[in-house]
Design a protein around this motif. Structure first.
Motif, PDB file in Angstrom:
ATOM      1  N   GLY A  39      -6.088 -23.303  40.624  1.00  0.00           N
ATOM      2  CA  GLY A  39      -6.713 -24.602  40.439  1.00  0.00           C
ATOM      3  C   GLY A  39      -6.137 -25.453  39.333  1.00  0.00           C
ATOM      4  O   GLY A  39      -6.498 -26.628  39.192  1.00  0.00           O
ATOM      5  N   GLY A  40      -5.264 -24.866  38.523  1.00  0.00           N
ATOM      6  CA  GLY A  40      -4.661 -25.658  37.457  1.00  0.00           C
ATOM      7  C   GLY A  40      -3.668 -26.661  38.018  1.00  0.00           C
ATOM      8  O   GLY A  40      -3.328 -26.628  39.197  1.00  0.00           O
ATOM      9  N   GLY A  41      -3.212 -27.556  37.152  1.00  0.00           N
ATOM     10  CA  GLY A  41      -2.240 -28.539  37.587  1.00  0.00           C
ATOM     11  C   GLY A  41      -2.165 -29.707  36.647  1.00  0.00           C
ATOM     12  O   GLY A  41      -2.672 -29.658  35.520  1.00  0.00           O
ATOM     13  N   LEU A  42      -1.535 -30.765  37.124  1.00  0.00           N
ATOM     14  CA  LEU A  42      -1.361 -31.995  36.353  1.00  0.00           C
ATOM     15  C   LEU A  42      -2.329 -33.046  36.877  1.00  0.00           C
ATOM     16  O   LEU A  42      -2.395 -33.269  38.095  1.00  0.00           O
ATOM     17  N   VAL A  43      -3.055 -33.680  35.977  1.00  0.00           N
ATOM     18  CA  VAL A  43      -4.030 -34.691  36.368  1.00  0.00           C
ATOM     19  C   VAL A  43      -4.033 -35.797  35.319  1.00  0.00           C
ATOM     20  O   VAL A  43      -3.737 -35.541  34.139  1.00  0.00           O
ATOM     21  N   GLN A  44      -4.362 -36.993  35.738  1.00  0.00           N
ATOM     22  CA  GLN A  44      -4.460 -38.098  34.781  1.00  0.00           C
ATOM     23  C   GLN A  44      -5.794 -38.038  34.039  1.00  0.00           C
ATOM     24  O   GLN A  44      -6.790 -37.491  34.546  1.00  0.00           O
ATOM     25  N   ALA A  45      -5.802 -38.601  32.866  1.00  0.00           N
ATOM     26  CA  ALA A  45      -7.043 -38.681  32.081  1.00  0.00           C
ATOM     27  C   ALA A  45      -8.138 -39.338  32.919  1.00  0.00           C
ATOM     28  O   ALA A  45      -7.883 -40.317  33.626  1.00  0.00           O
ATOM     29  N   GLY A  81      -9.584 -37.740  35.327  1.00  0.00           N
ATOM     30  CA  GLY A  81      -9.609 -37.025  36.596  1.00  0.00           C
ATOM     31  C   GLY A  81     -10.375 -35.721  36.529  1.00  0.00           C
ATOM     32  O   GLY A  81     -10.986 -35.385  35.504  1.00  0.00           O
ATOM     33  N   SER A  82     -10.327 -34.995  37.635  1.00  0.00           N
ATOM     34  CA  SER A  82     -11.071 -33.742  37.761  1.00  0.00           C
ATOM     35  C   SER A  82     -10.183 -32.620  38.306  1.00  0.00           C
ATOM     36  O   SER A  82      -9.213 -32.878  39.023  1.00  0.00           O
ATOM     37  N   LEU A  83     -10.541 -31.422  37.936  1.00  0.00           N
ATOM     38  CA  LEU A  83      -9.921 -30.218  38.489  1.00  0.00           C
ATOM     39  C   LEU A  83     -10.987 -29.145  38.604  1.00  0.00           C
ATOM     40  O   LEU A  83     -11.969 -29.150  37.845  1.00  0.00           O
ATOM     41  N   ARG A  84     -10.766 -28.207  39.519  1.00  0.00           N
ATOM     42  CA  ARG A  84     -11.675 -27.067  39.664  1.00  0.00           C
ATOM     43  C   ARG A  84     -10.859 -25.787  39.581  1.00  0.00           C
ATOM     44  O   ARG A  84      -9.996 -25.540  40.408  1.00  0.00           O
ATOM     45  N   LEU A  85     -11.156 -25.001  38.546  1.00  0.00           N
ATOM     46  CA  LEU A  85     -10.492 -23.715  38.376  1.00  0.00           C
ATOM     47  C   LEU A  85     -11.303 -22.628  39.067  1.00  0.00           C
ATOM     48  O   LEU A  85     -12.537 -22.648  39.053  1.00  0.00           O
ATOM     49  N   SER A  86     -10.586 -21.678  39.653  1.00  0.00           N
ATOM     50  CA  SER A  86     -11.228 -20.538  40.309  1.00  0.00           C
ATOM     51  C   SER A  86     -10.620 -19.251  39.777  1.00  0.00           C
ATOM     52  O   SER A  86      -9.434 -19.201  39.455  1.00  0.00           O
ATOM     53  N   LEU A  94     -14.798 -23.177  37.322  1.00  0.00           N
ATOM     54  CA  LEU A  94     -14.978 -24.155  36.258  1.00  0.00           C
ATOM     55  C   LEU A  94     -14.644 -25.521  36.833  1.00  0.00           C
ATOM     56  O   LEU A  94     -13.480 -25.835  37.092  1.00  0.00           O
ATOM     57  N   GLN A  95     -15.672 -26.313  37.048  1.00  0.00           N
ATOM     58  CA  GLN A  95     -15.495 -27.684  37.502  1.00  0.00           C
ATOM     59  C   GLN A  95     -15.307 -28.556  36.281  1.00  0.00           C
ATOM     60  O   GLN A  95     -16.181 -28.619  35.418  1.00  0.00           O
ATOM     61  N   MET A  96     -14.155 -29.204  36.191  1.00  0.00           N
ATOM     62  CA  MET A  96     -13.822 -30.017  35.028  1.00  0.00           C
ATOM     63  C   MET A  96     -13.731 -31.475  35.460  1.00  0.00           C
ATOM     64  O   MET A  96     -12.949 -31.803  36.360  1.00  0.00           O
ATOM     65  N   THR A  97     -14.511 -32.320  34.823  1.00  0.00           N
ATOM     66  CA  THR A  97     -14.491 -33.745  35.116  1.00  0.00           C
ATOM     67  C   THR A  97     -14.227 -34.531  33.837  1.00  0.00           C
ATOM     68  O   THR A  97     -14.286 -33.972  32.735  1.00  0.00           O
ATOM     69  N   LEU A 108     -16.557  -9.821  30.625  1.00  0.00           N
ATOM     70  CA  LEU A 108     -17.074  -8.906  29.608  1.00  0.00           C
ATOM     71  C   LEU A 108     -18.046  -7.926  30.234  1.00  0.00           C
ATOM     72  O   LEU A 108     -19.091  -8.317  30.757  1.00  0.00           O
ATOM     73  N   TRP A 109     -17.678  -6.654  30.197  1.00  0.00           N
ATOM     74  CA  TRP A 109     -18.573  -5.558  30.616  1.00  0.00           C
ATOM     75  C   TRP A 109     -18.104  -4.321  29.909  1.00  0.00           C
ATOM     76  O   TRP A 109     -17.089  -3.728  30.274  1.00  0.00           O
ATOM     77  N   ARG A 110     -18.758  -3.968  28.860  1.00  0.00           N
ATOM     78  CA  ARG A 110     -18.387  -2.873  27.958  1.00  0.00           C
ATOM     79  C   ARG A 110     -17.118  -3.201  27.152  1.00  0.00           C
ATOM     80  O   ARG A 110     -16.953  -2.708  26.043  1.00  0.00           O
ATOM     81  N   GLN A 111     -16.241  -3.964  27.725  1.00  0.00           N
ATOM     82  CA  GLN A 111     -15.068  -4.435  26.992  1.00  0.00           C
ATOM     83  C   GLN A 111     -14.614  -5.750  27.620  1.00  0.00           C
ATOM     84  O   GLN A 111     -15.120  -6.135  28.672  1.00  0.00           O
ATOM     85  N   SER A 112     -13.665  -6.413  26.959  1.00  0.00           N
ATOM     86  CA  SER A 112     -13.182  -7.695  27.451  1.00  0.00           C
ATOM     87  C   SER A 112     -11.975  -7.505  28.351  1.00  0.00           C
ATOM     88  O   SER A 112     -11.112  -6.661  28.091  1.00  0.00           O
ATOM     89  N   TYR A 113     -11.927  -8.317  29.384  1.00  0.00           N
ATOM     90  CA  TYR A 113     -10.790  -8.343  30.291  1.00  0.00           C
ATOM     91  C   TYR A 113     -10.344  -9.803  30.412  1.00  0.00           C
ATOM     92  O   TYR A 113     -11.175 -10.715  30.424  1.00  0.00           O
ATOM     93  N   TRP A 114      -9.034  -9.991  30.534  1.00  0.00           N
ATOM     94  CA  TRP A 114      -8.470 -11.349  30.540  1.00  0.00           C
ATOM     95  C   TRP A 114      -7.541 -11.554  31.726  1.00  0.00           C
ATOM     96  O   TRP A 114      -6.762 -10.671  32.083  1.00  0.00           O
ATOM     97  N   GLY A 115      -7.621 -12.751  32.300  1.00  0.00           N
ATOM     98  CA  GLY A 115      -6.683 -13.137  33.322  1.00  0.00           C
ATOM     99  C   GLY A 115      -5.358 -13.579  32.719  1.00  0.00           C
ATOM    100  O   GLY A 115      -5.194 -13.598  31.496  1.00  0.00           O
ATOM    101  N   GLN A 116      -4.421 -13.940  33.600  1.00  0.00           N
ATOM    102  CA  GLN A 116      -3.078 -14.319  33.155  1.00  0.00           C
ATOM    103  C   GLN A 116      -3.006 -15.771  32.708  1.00  0.00           C
ATOM    104  O   GLN A 116      -2.075 -16.155  32.005  1.00  0.00           O
ATOM    105  N   GLY A 117      -3.958 -16.572  33.132  1.00  0.00           N
ATOM    106  CA  GLY A 117      -3.978 -17.971  32.718  1.00  0.00           C
ATOM    107  C   GLY A 117      -3.470 -18.904  33.801  1.00  0.00           C
ATOM    108  O   GLY A 117      -2.610 -18.549  34.597  1.00  0.00           O
ATOM    109  N   THR A 118      -4.030 -20.092  33.794  1.00  0.00           N
ATOM    110  CA  THR A 118      -3.564 -21.166  34.677  1.00  0.00           C
ATOM    111  C   THR A 118      -3.439 -22.428  33.825  1.00  0.00           C
ATOM    112  O   THR A 118      -4.291 -22.708  32.985  1.00  0.00           O
ATOM    113  N   GLN A 119      -2.372 -23.155  34.043  1.00  0.00           N
ATOM    114  CA  GLN A 119      -2.056 -24.281  33.175  1.00  0.00           C
ATOM    115  C   GLN A 119      -2.735 -25.555  33.660  1.00  0.00           C
ATOM    116  O   GLN A 119      -2.691 -25.898  34.843  1.00  0.00           O
ATOM    117  N   VAL A 120      -3.322 -26.264  32.711  1.00  0.00           N
ATOM    118  CA  VAL A 120      -3.919 -27.567  32.972  1.00  0.00           C
ATOM    119  C   VAL A 120      -3.258 -28.587  32.050  1.00  0.00           C
ATOM    120  O   VAL A 120      -3.220 -28.386  30.831  1.00  0.00           O
TER     121      VAL A 120
END
Length: 114
Positions: free
Chosen positions: A8-14, A16-21, A80-83, A98-110
């Motif tokens: 869901g990441g990407g390039l958007v103008q100020a 604008g909106s994006l939806r991360l999944s 994450l709906q971003m407007t 978070l469940w007993r410990q933290s886990y992280w994704g690789q990331g998406t660029q916005v």
């Protein structure tokens, strides 16, 4: 080990909106707190929003009223709906579990252009 698929990441103008999944391969997903953090260029990673297993939400002051977090336990997914995006929202966004410990994704660029 938890695997994440973020999109869901990407390039958007100020203004604008994006939806991360994010979909996580965690059997304990429905019992977990999940959410999003971000790291802007040259800055530390910072909290954006989380949603608990009871669907209680928390937001950073900088995104309140503009971002909405939600989850679908049947799909092991958090969104994450971003407007009204601003250039200062430009960052790599990381899915978090978070469940007993933290886990992280690789990331998406916005990237928000002015």
């Amino acid at each position: 080990q938890v695997q994440f698929v973020e999109s869901g990441g990407g390039l958007v103008q100020a203004g604008g909106s994006l939806r991360l999944s994010c979909t996580a391969s965690a059997l304990f997903f429905s019992s977990s707190t999940v959410g999003w953090y971000r790291r802007a260029p040259g800055k530390q990673r910072e909290f954006v929003a989380t949603i608990s297993s009871f669907k209680s939400t928390n937001y950073a002051d900088s995104v309140k009223g503009r971002f909405t977090i939600s989850r679908d336990n049947a799909k092991n997914s958090v969104y994450l709906q971003m407007t009204s995006l601003k250039p200062e929202d430009t960052a790599d966004y990381y899915c978090y579990l978070l469940w007993r410990q933290s886990y992280w994704g690789q990331g998406t660029q916005v990237t928000v252009s002015s």
